[in-house]
Design an enzyme around this catalytic site. Sequence first.
Site, mmCIF file in Angstrom:
data_model
loop_
_atom_site.group_PDB
_atom_site.id
_atom_site.type_symbol
_atom_site.label_atom_id
_atom_site.label_comp_id
_atom_site.label_asym_id
_atom_site.label_seq_id
_atom_site.Cartn_x
_atom_site.Cartn_y
_atom_site.Cartn_z
ATOM 1 C CG HIS A 36 101.420 -60.789 -38.173
ATOM 2 N ND1 HIS A 36 102.179 -61.320 -39.256
ATOM 3 C CD2 HIS A 36 100.911 -59.960 -38.517
ATOM 4 C CE1 HIS A 36 102.530 -59.933 -38.948
ATOM 5 N NE2 HIS A 36 102.105 -59.299 -38.581
ATOM 6 C CB CYS A 63 104.847 -57.631 -39.296
ATOM 7 S SG CYS A 63 104.948 -57.968 -37.110
ATOM 8 C CG HIS A 100 100.334 -56.611 -43.360
ATOM 9 N ND1 HIS A 100 101.305 -57.218 -42.955
ATOM 10 C CD2 HIS A 100 99.720 -56.337 -42.019
ATOM 11 C CE1 HIS A 100 102.335 -57.382 -42.270
ATOM 12 N NE2 HIS A 100 101.428 -56.860 -41.592
#
Lengths: 100, 671
Positions: B297, B128, B260
């Site tokens: 996400h 990620c 994040h």
Amino acid sequence: MNAEQRAYVARRNDVLARVRRVLTEELHVRREPEEIDPDVALFGTGLGLDSVDAIEVLLSIEAEFSVAIPDEAAGRSVLRTVGTLVDLVMAHDAASGDEK
Amino acid sequence: MSVGITGIGAVSALGIGVDALWDGLAHGRDGIVSIDRFSTEGFSLHLGALVPWPSRAPSPVDFATLAAREALARARVSLENFPSLAKRTALVMGTSLGDGAEKPHVETAAVARALGVLGPALSVSTACTSSTNALGLAKSLLDHGDVHLVIAGGADVLSPDLFAGFHALGALSFAKCSPFGKTMGTTLGEGAGFVVMERHESARQRGATELAWLAGTGLSSDAYHATAPDPTGAGVTRALRAALADARVAASLVDYVNAHGTGTEANDAAEWQALRAVFGAHLEAMLVSSTKGHLGHAQGAAGILEILATLVCMEHASVPPTLHFQGPRPRCPADPVAQPTPRKHAVRHAVSSSSAFGGANAAVVLSAVPSAPAAHATRPLRAVYVATTTSLGRDGLRGTDAPHDECPGRLAEPSLDALLRGADTRGLNRSERMLAAVVASALGDASLVPRGDARERTGLFLGVTRSSPESVAELEESVRQRGLVKLSATAFPKLVLNAPGGTSTKLLGLRGPSTAISMGEGSGLLALVYAARELSSREDADTLVAAGLDELAAHDDPSSRGEGAACVVLTVHHARSCGTRVVATAIGGPDDRAFVEAEAARAAGLATVALEPSTHARGPAEAASSLYRAAAAIARIRAGEAHVIVSEASPNASCAVVFAAEKAEVFDHER
């Protein structure tokens, strides 16, 4: 020991052997199966499993014994030691036996 | 040096194009829907942030090509009609698992072809953090002068396997993702984002408008756990500080952080700890938010889409809000810009941060184009020495003076117990075991196994081309036996390409900058080139291990393919040198060995350099073979050769390194 007790002990030993196999083969615990004490803790300083392994333990036990463990049964007390996992499967045996 | 951003392009759950992204943000819309692209029967929840897309099976290549074309158009760049510019243009693409159909570098090459890019096409795959991390590699290509233009960003799709994996880990939210809010858990997303980057003078010369500057980038490794973040936030703190130091921007000058902020309990609390450590009392004056409530996400594309959300809001003198906030959560910010629409707030410097499986962290600093740029003195470049090499062969590990030749087939199973006394090596797959063995052995031979603060200045740059076949097989077996809903939660996170690197950093306590990159053949040498440049031009690490890794699958043909695990330890500590320096590096376009060899020799100021020959036209070990040859070159120098060049070329890119004896006559340093 009567026949029923003997059957219970045999079943319990069988379940313990299969739980040990799940731990060494699916969870990669690096011990000989017979060296895994029923009273050893699954997490932390016991077998060293972690939070991700907790999910895998439950899914592997479900697959190994073809049982469904409901979320409310999958609490901390069940995941304490190798023995509590055996208890979980034995309890499921008893419950499904009652339904018969 | 900072570089200019002259074009942006987006494909997100808010729609196709940057205008759709801004429109969604400005009107307080999210892109989260009940998943209809694949069956979610049997799962306990069904939410995903899907790109509105006509086909039921979009690929990362589709998303990436569309987003990158928009970025090129907005930068007013046409590659089709200008082959000389196309040759000096690179593509750097971050992808995590994509749709699982292709290796990341193959997808990157496909996007490069679609765009007409003729320069290097490089992949970054650190789960990620992939696309945030990609901007750092892209900036390094510009800083080093390999290319004039870089198209950098990332792409990923929300696949059924990805959904099942996060579901099994218990990371998904029953309600729409609410970063830092009462409802915990994340919502998965997908998409692509790209920026066009160039040096300020190139942008000025061609009359392009700079939208903002990429001022600095930073990487770190948690060295803590395969999926859980270090709860102290120390890993994120290191990446943030590295990015600010690279940008030479004081923490007190930052106006906004795009966090994040996945919405999970562990991430948000750890990240807030890090922000408090880095910004302290200044948090009162600045704003922090997360756009995952809008975009979900988006995995490998998450970082770049969040950077684009930040940039479009900066253009409107505002910052993105955090959606779906129903009240604060303990150990999280009280007001993460909790409102439906962007908040007016002038931003001179913004930070965007990403974290990932394998303990990877990446951060970037974005700056508004200043009216009167301050002149920064360029930092002096540091000399980079080779400390040791280690290669794994059929009969085990070998050190610097007698490296293995690469060979087809399977390698010896290394014994980790002797190398890593007392470390928890339970459940490691073959990739993790092979890599940990060579890294532990090489650092041990060099007396560079870090202790104390040195851990934060030691990192691992890995060249790797695919997921561990052993873990892929374990995951597939669990799906076959138990169904997708109950897939193996322990095998799933081991599929990310940076997982073996993450495990080595954890086992050895390497907390400095770490990455996983690929160009197919030669990925290991690319990792060495990048590591050497970072050590030379940056100050956040003193020792970097460059490694290459290939694991064979059961169905691979061992007569034509081979396993590989080899590494070269680079350091700025002269006392640890084995008598060899890295004196020049070059990166170029596909299959162009002659070009990069000439460039590297020129940069070293040498007319003739001995070549380390390639033993195979295409090595049996895709990523690692070039590092076996680098180890051989280093051994030749130890045996008396003055200079040796090692090069590698693939359909993605080419790269070359000149090693020299410390005493040898060369240009003082590259460039």
